[in-house]
Motif scaffolding. Structure first.
Motif: not given
Length: 79
Positions: A13-14, A24-25, A29-30, A41-43
């Motif tokens: 999903k987006s 989203n991918m 992973r994070i 939040q981090i990204l």
């Protein structure tokens, strides 16, 4: 032989802000201990800093970074 049918492939999903599957991918992973909101939040904080420092589209920078990190050839196990 299994009696069940094969699982169907699902597309990722987006994300809600950029509407991008790659974002989203990366968030998946994070993600730590199932806390997806923390990973978002981090990204998003990182993307904001990229936007401020480079003044370019942060998604292009993210895509370039991932492309540079991924290997050019597939690696297989020797079992």
């Amino acid at each position: 032989m299994s009696r069940r049918g094969t699982a169907e492939k699902r597309t990722a999903k987006s994300d809600p802000i950029f509407r991008n599957r790659l974002v989203n991918m990366v968030v998946n992973r994070i993600m730590k201990d199932g806390k997806k909101s923390l990973a978002y939040q981090i990204l998003y904080r990182a993307v904001k800093k990229i936007q401020q420092k480079t003044e370019t589209n942060p998604l292009l920078v993210l895509r370039q970074a991932i492309r540079r990190v991924t290997p050019n050839i597939g690696v297989k196990n020797k079992t």
